[in-house]
Design an enzyme around this catalytic site. Structure first.
Site, PDB file in Angstrom:
ATOM      1  N   ARG A  23      12.014  -0.332  -1.479  1.00 30.77           N
ATOM      2  CA  ARG A  23      11.743  -1.739  -1.796  1.00 30.77           C
ATOM      3  C   ARG A  23      13.001  -2.381  -2.348  1.00 30.77           C
ATOM      4  O   ARG A  23      13.739  -1.739  -3.087  1.00 30.77           O
ATOM      5  CB  ARG A  23      10.672  -1.858  -2.901  1.00 30.77           C
ATOM      6  CG  ARG A  23       9.277  -1.757  -2.424  1.00 30.77           C
ATOM      7  CD  ARG A  23       8.351  -1.901  -3.599  1.00 30.77           C
ATOM      8  NE  ARG A  23       8.661  -0.929  -4.647  1.00 30.77           N
ATOM      9  CZ  ARG A  23       8.304  -1.039  -5.911  1.00 30.77           C
ATOM     10  NH1 ARG A  23       7.636  -2.088  -6.319  1.00 30.77           N
ATOM     11  NH2 ARG A  23       8.594  -0.106  -6.791  1.00 30.77           N
ATOM     12  N   ALA A  54      -5.309 -11.691   6.984  1.00 23.60           N
ATOM     13  CA  ALA A  54      -6.297 -12.715   6.660  1.00 23.60           C
ATOM     14  C   ALA A  54      -5.526 -13.888   6.061  1.00 23.60           C
ATOM     15  O   ALA A  54      -4.435 -13.706   5.520  1.00 23.60           O
ATOM     16  CB  ALA A  54      -7.320 -12.200   5.648  1.00 23.60           C
ATOM     17  N   HIS A 172       1.486 -13.323  -6.613  1.00 28.26           N
ATOM     18  CA  HIS A 172       0.783 -12.493  -5.628  1.00 28.26           C
ATOM     19  C   HIS A 172      -0.086 -11.494  -6.380  1.00 28.26           C
ATOM     20  O   HIS A 172       0.183 -11.173  -7.539  1.00 28.26           O
ATOM     21  CB  HIS A 172       1.771 -11.712  -4.753  1.00 28.26           C
ATOM     22  CG  HIS A 172       2.602 -10.742  -5.548  1.00 28.26           C
ATOM     23  ND1 HIS A 172       3.686 -11.153  -6.300  1.00 28.26           N
ATOM     24  CD2 HIS A 172       2.490  -9.411  -5.767  1.00 28.26           C
ATOM     25  CE1 HIS A 172       4.208 -10.113  -6.928  1.00 28.26           C
ATOM     26  NE2 HIS A 172       3.489  -9.030  -6.634  1.00 28.26           N
ATOM     27  N   PHE A 314       3.634   7.757 -27.840  1.00 29.92           N
ATOM     28  CA  PHE A 314       2.314   8.210 -28.286  1.00 29.92           C
ATOM     29  C   PHE A 314       1.243   7.888 -27.240  1.00 29.92           C
ATOM     30  O   PHE A 314       0.364   8.702 -26.958  1.00 29.92           O
ATOM     31  CB  PHE A 314       1.964   7.557 -29.632  1.00 29.92           C
ATOM     32  CG  PHE A 314       0.751   8.152 -30.286  1.00 29.92           C
ATOM     33  CD1 PHE A 314       0.694   9.513 -30.577  1.00 29.92           C
ATOM     34  CD2 PHE A 314      -0.347   7.368 -30.598  1.00 29.92           C
ATOM     35  CE1 PHE A 314      -0.428  10.075 -31.182  1.00 29.92           C
ATOM     36  CE2 PHE A 314      -1.470   7.915 -31.206  1.00 29.92           C
ATOM     37  CZ  PHE A 314      -1.511   9.268 -31.490  1.00 29.92           C
ATOM     38  N   GLU A 315       1.367   6.686 -26.662  1.00 22.84           N
ATOM     39  CA  GLU A 315       0.426   6.306 -25.599  1.00 22.84           C
ATOM     40  C   GLU A 315       0.562   7.277 -24.427  1.00 22.84           C
ATOM     41  O   GLU A 315      -0.435   7.751 -23.874  1.00 22.84           O
ATOM     42  CB  GLU A 315       0.699   4.868 -25.123  1.00 22.84           C
ATOM     43  CG  GLU A 315       0.240   3.783 -26.085  1.00 22.84           C
ATOM     44  CD  GLU A 315       1.225   3.480 -27.210  1.00 22.84           C
ATOM     45  OE1 GLU A 315       2.267   4.184 -27.299  1.00 22.84           O
ATOM     46  OE2 GLU A 315       0.950   2.568 -28.010  1.00 22.84           O
TER      47      GLU A 315
END
Ligand code: AMP
Ligand code: ZN
Ligand code: ZN
Length: 341
Positions: A23, A54, A172, A314-315
């Site tokens: 990317r 679509a 987006h 910690f997370e």
């Protein structure tokens, strides 16, 4: 072909998608300075994306040409793909000579839902009617993938700003379909089923009644929806939007209901941006898996998460979030800055 690998001990799923490293600016901050003429999501640059699957278009306009309001295209660097052999299992460690390190093709669709032909950053810059069209498109795409019968789950999500994981500055959202139910939703399904077995009621309907009764964490409500800062908010100013009437799948929303969900999301988002100075943010729709009929125990919701701080050690290590703003404080502050309906 991207692979879906499972950790042999915890079962945690990971998509290995090397093509995504191609990317533009894959490991850089979002290109906020991306010139409009280089933006593949702007009107007039339709040739820079894969062909649309679509779109909401003005009458008389042609596919993959200007004249659209919402446009859905396959992600050019997909995390899941339909192009693989579903039966092939890749042994990523042939030296181990066992089935230990099994990966399956990450079969699925990865779509980009471009909510405006204009080069804007946040959906708060759209009119409410425009965001309503986008929300109807989310429902339409989910319904399409449910009908196709090729996936078990689909998640609609939005990244805004590099702090929220975005690489593109033009507004987006994305939709990724998966062959299995992602772990957080599977946990919710298990927990809500257990509550239903013990109490004969949807746990989220119960939660909405309790939150509306107390009001401390209610940010706003409308005829169909309520927005709350959840009791155990992981992030400062995290807001959940839930339908007030029981509904397990977002895609079963009527056009009017999707429009009303967009309207309350827009109002709350504008409040968040006024209070916090246009932070990066994510929103994510948690909805029921495709291989279930209407569920009495599960209730869809949209989670809006301003990204004011980074997920830290910690997370990552404990899976426990430290939130410096109590949801009661966050809800009160948001109520104070919300525009009238
Ligand atoms: P985000 O990284 O959250 O900003 O989402 C933007 C997505 O757009 C990424 O997943 C990219 O792979 C994808 N993308 C980038 N350029 C194009 C393009 N020209 N056509 C379609 N998808 C693209
Ligand atoms: Zn653009
Ligand atoms: Zn419910």
């Amino acid at each position: 072909m991207p692979e879906l690998r499972r950790d042999p001990v915890t079962g945690q799923s990971v998509v290995i998608a090397e093509s995504r490293s191609q990317r533009p600016g894959a490991f850089e901050a979002v290109h906020d300075d991306l010139a409009v003429e280089d933006c593949p999501f702007c009107e007039g640059s339709e040739h820079l994306t894969p062909g649309e699957v679509a779109a909401l278009r003005y009458d008389g306009t042609e596919v993959d040409a200007p004249g659209w309001q919402v446009r859905v295209v396959p992600n050019k660097y997909p995390a899941t793909s339909l192009g693989g052999d579903a039966s092939s299992h890749v042994d990523a460690s042939s030296s181990a000579g066992s089935d230990w390190f099994v990966a399956e093709p990450a079969i699925g669709s990865h779509e980009v839902i471009i909510e405006s032909p204009r080069h804007i950053r946040s959906v708060s810059e759209l009119g409410v009617a425009e965001l309503a069209d986008a929300f109807r498109m989310y429902a339409g795409r989910l319904a399409h993938h449910r009908r196709s019968g090729r996936a078990r789950y689909a998640m609609v999500f939005k990244n805004v700003g590099s702090g929220a994981g975005a690489s593109m500055p033009h507004t987006h959202s994305q939709l990724i379909t998966l062959p299995s139910v992602p772990a957080p939703v599977a946990r919710e399904l298990r927990g809500s089923l257990e509550f239903y077995a013990n109490n004969g009621r949807c746990v989220y309907c119960e939660l909405i009644d309790r939150e509306r009764g107390d009001c401390a964490r209610v940010v706003a409500e409308s005829k169909w929806y309520v927005a709350i800062c959840p009791f155990a908010s992981r992030f400062p100013y995290e807001v959940w939007l839930l339908p007030r009437n029981h509904a397990s799948s977002y895609e079963t929303s009527t056009s009017c209901q999707s429009g009303a969900a967009a309207s309350l999301t827009h109002r709350v988002l504008r409040g968040v941006e006024r209070l916090l100075g246009r932070p990066d943010y994510n929103y994510v729709i948690h909805t029921a898996p495709f291989d279930t009929e209407t569920l009495d125990h599960y209730h869809w919701r949209l989670e809006l998460i301003p990204r004011l701080s980074k997920i830290a050690g910690f997370e990552l290590g404990a899976g426990v979030y430290i939130n410096p703003v109590a949801p009661e404080t966050a809800a009160r502050q948001l109520r104070e800055v919300l525009e009238p309906e």
